[in-house]
Design an enzyme around this catalytic site. Structure first.
Site, PDB file in Angstrom:
ATOM      1  CB  SER A 141      -0.933   0.021   1.219  1.00  0.00           C
ATOM      2  OG  SER A 141      -0.204   0.288   2.410  1.00  0.00           O
ATOM      3  CB  CYS A 142       1.741   3.871  -1.943  1.00  0.00           C
ATOM      4  SG  CYS A 142       0.563   4.095  -3.299  1.00  0.00           S
ATOM      5  N   PRO A 143       0.582   5.892   0.128  1.00  0.00           N
ATOM      6  CG  PRO A 143       1.921   7.533   1.148  1.00  0.00           C
ATOM      7  CD  PRO A 143       1.991   6.294   0.300  1.00  0.00           C
TER       8      PRO A 143
END
Length: 505
Positions: free
Chosen positions: A8-10
């Site tokens: 996951s990333c921002p």
């Protein structure tokens, strides 16, 4: 070995899926099996419990808190950032193998993670600068879907009903909507997009505060952001109110209070006091100076013309190409979308040109790498050539991160070429007076670009310049990864059994 992973990333867009692909490819190359759950902005499909049960180890390549973490309890686990997996997937896999061989389950694997609260991941042990960036990126990540929805709806309304659609009263949409009227549909899109835009500053402020103080920061953060809009402080006020509200809520939540008061602290005391003090500061102390600063910035931007606008385009283009979705790239993008959100309801011609500049420049790097790997295949490894095929779609979709695999392997040559080409595209778009009312979409929203042929010409010119520079730079220096691959191929060919006919006895 068998591994499961969560990425996951921002923003939940590019890095989430690039990390997943990189881990899967690294596992295949090393003879291991890696199955990945992507917790992106489009949601996620949880891994089958049977797959988790059969796994030897777990990889968390995440910049947000992993949802339902307790599913992985008892498994040897490593926890790295998503960029680590994108840039060095084999190293991450080796780290996971070492964790399995050590046979120790990490606390991260056994901690509960079933909360459905909004996700953030702040490294409390990181430097002050890193934490501030993480706070900001949390706010931006939750703001971007509002930007995309509101911006594209407003842009579509202009395309459908012309710019006069913004003068249609909202009462006409409510009381006089005509299913057969093009203008009614356009007005509906405009008013809906305007409402979505109305949330931007509050969401930005609220989730900055949430990143700092967790749930106690949400109420004062959202209220502070709304006050910023009311007093004219805009996004600058939203940034300030988010930090003010977050640190206030965090401070109050650490008060030593009698046992009888603890139960009402999160429900009454923290939101009441932090919201009141945030309101006091934003209305009485900070609001007017921040509003004046925002007005000055808007006046400066609107007053730019000629060579000054081209210089701004060159700078913004270079920022989009220098770190491919990193902090500098995000600063340029946020500058564009915040200007677009205020211009979307007014004339704002310069802000629309800024948005076109940022979008066009952000498309250059992945398109250039795709072109270079097509034109001069022998300069790139097999994996880079495969990445180049995907980079066509990523570049056309305005996902600068599509060039990251190339930059990770050869940062100086790739980023140097990217900065030059992106900067040229930014300057040309400003010179060509192209403008864009949608905050994302790349080629898929080309109908919403004014002077779209010149916009495409600017992107093509920048792409060719970057691709040529990459080819030149690659040709001048050594490429250890390519040389190692060629040596391995030569060794494999030399050791292969001869296919010549053997004499019979």
């Amino acid at each position: 070995m068998k591994f499961v992973a969560v990425t996951s990333c921002p923003t939940g867009i590019a890095h989430t899926y690039m990390a997943a692909e990189a881990l899967e490819q690294a596992g295949k190359a090393a003879g291991h099996e890696v199955q990945v759950e992507t917790q992106g902005s489009a949601g996620s499909t949880p891994l089958d419990p049977a797959i988790i049960e059969a796994a030897d180890g777990v990889i968390f390549a995440a910049d947000l808190e992993v949802r339902d973490k307790e599913r992985f309890a008892g498994k040897p686990t490593i926890d790295v950032g998503v960029k680590k997996a994108v840039h060095d997937a084999p190293g991450v896999l080796n780290q996971a193998i070492a964790a399995v061989e050590a046979g120790v389950s990490t606390p991260a694997a056994t901690a509960g993670g079933g909360s459905k609260d909004p996700a953030t991941k702040i490294d409390r042990n990181a430097s002050v600068g890193t934490r501030i960036r993480q706070y900001l990126m949390t706010g931006v990540s939750y703001m971007i879907p509002f930007v995309a929805a509101g911006g594209i709806l407003i842009a579509l309304s202009f395309m459908l009903g012309g710019y006069e659609v913004k003068f249609v009263p909202v009462d006409d949409v409510i009381n006089s909507f005509d299913v057969m009227s093009r203008m009614s549909w356009a007005a509906l899109m405009f008013q809906t997009g305007a409402v979505a835009f109305g949330f931007l500053v509050a969401v930005l402020s609220g989730f900055i505060a949430f990143a700092i103080a967790d749930r106690p920061g949400l109420v004062p953060g959202f209220v502070g952001g709304s006050i910023s809009v009311a007093v004219g402080a805009g996004f600058l006020g939203g940034l300030v109110s988010g930090f003010v509200a977050g640190f206030l809520a965090l401070w109050i939540s650490h008060w030593k209070v009698p046992k009888g008061v603890r139960g009402i602290m999160p429900v009454v005391v923290i939101p009441l006091l932090s919201t009141f003090v945030t309101g006091l500061l934003m209305f009485v102390v900070l609001g007017r100076p921040l509003a004046s600063l925002m007005d000055g910035l808007s006046d400066w931007l609107s007053g730019l013309s000629g060579s000054n606008l081209i210089l701004l385009g060159l700078i913004l283009g270079a920022m989009m190409g220098i770190d491919l979705g990193g902090p500098i790239n995000k600063v340029a993008y946020t500058f564009a979308v915040t200007g677009l959100s205020t211009a979307g309801l007014t004339d704002g011609a310069t802000q629309f040109r800024v948005m076109a500049t940022v979008m066009g420049a952000g498309m250059v790097a992945p398109l250039a790498m795709a072109l270079a790997t097509t034109v001069r295949k022998r300069l790139f490894t097999r994996q880079e050539r495969e990445n180049g095929k995907a980079a066509w779609l990523l570049g056309l979709s305005f996902i600068s991160e599509g060039a990251i695999p190339f930059a990770a392997a050869d940062p100086l040559r790739v980023l140097g070429a990217s900065v030059v080409g992106s900067s040229v595209t930014g300057g040309l778009i400003m010179a060509f007076d192209a403008s864009q009312r949608a905050p994302h979409g790349g080629i898929w929203v080309i109908a919403l670009v004014d002077n779209w042929l010149l916009f495409l010409l600017a992107v093509a010119i920048g792409t060719v310049i970057s691709a040529v520079l990459v080819i030149i730079f690659k040709g001048l220096g050594s490429n250890p990864a390519l040389e190692a691959e060629q040596a391995a191929d030569a060794a494999a060919a030399a050791s292969a059994p001869s296919t010549a006919a053997q004499p019979t006895a």
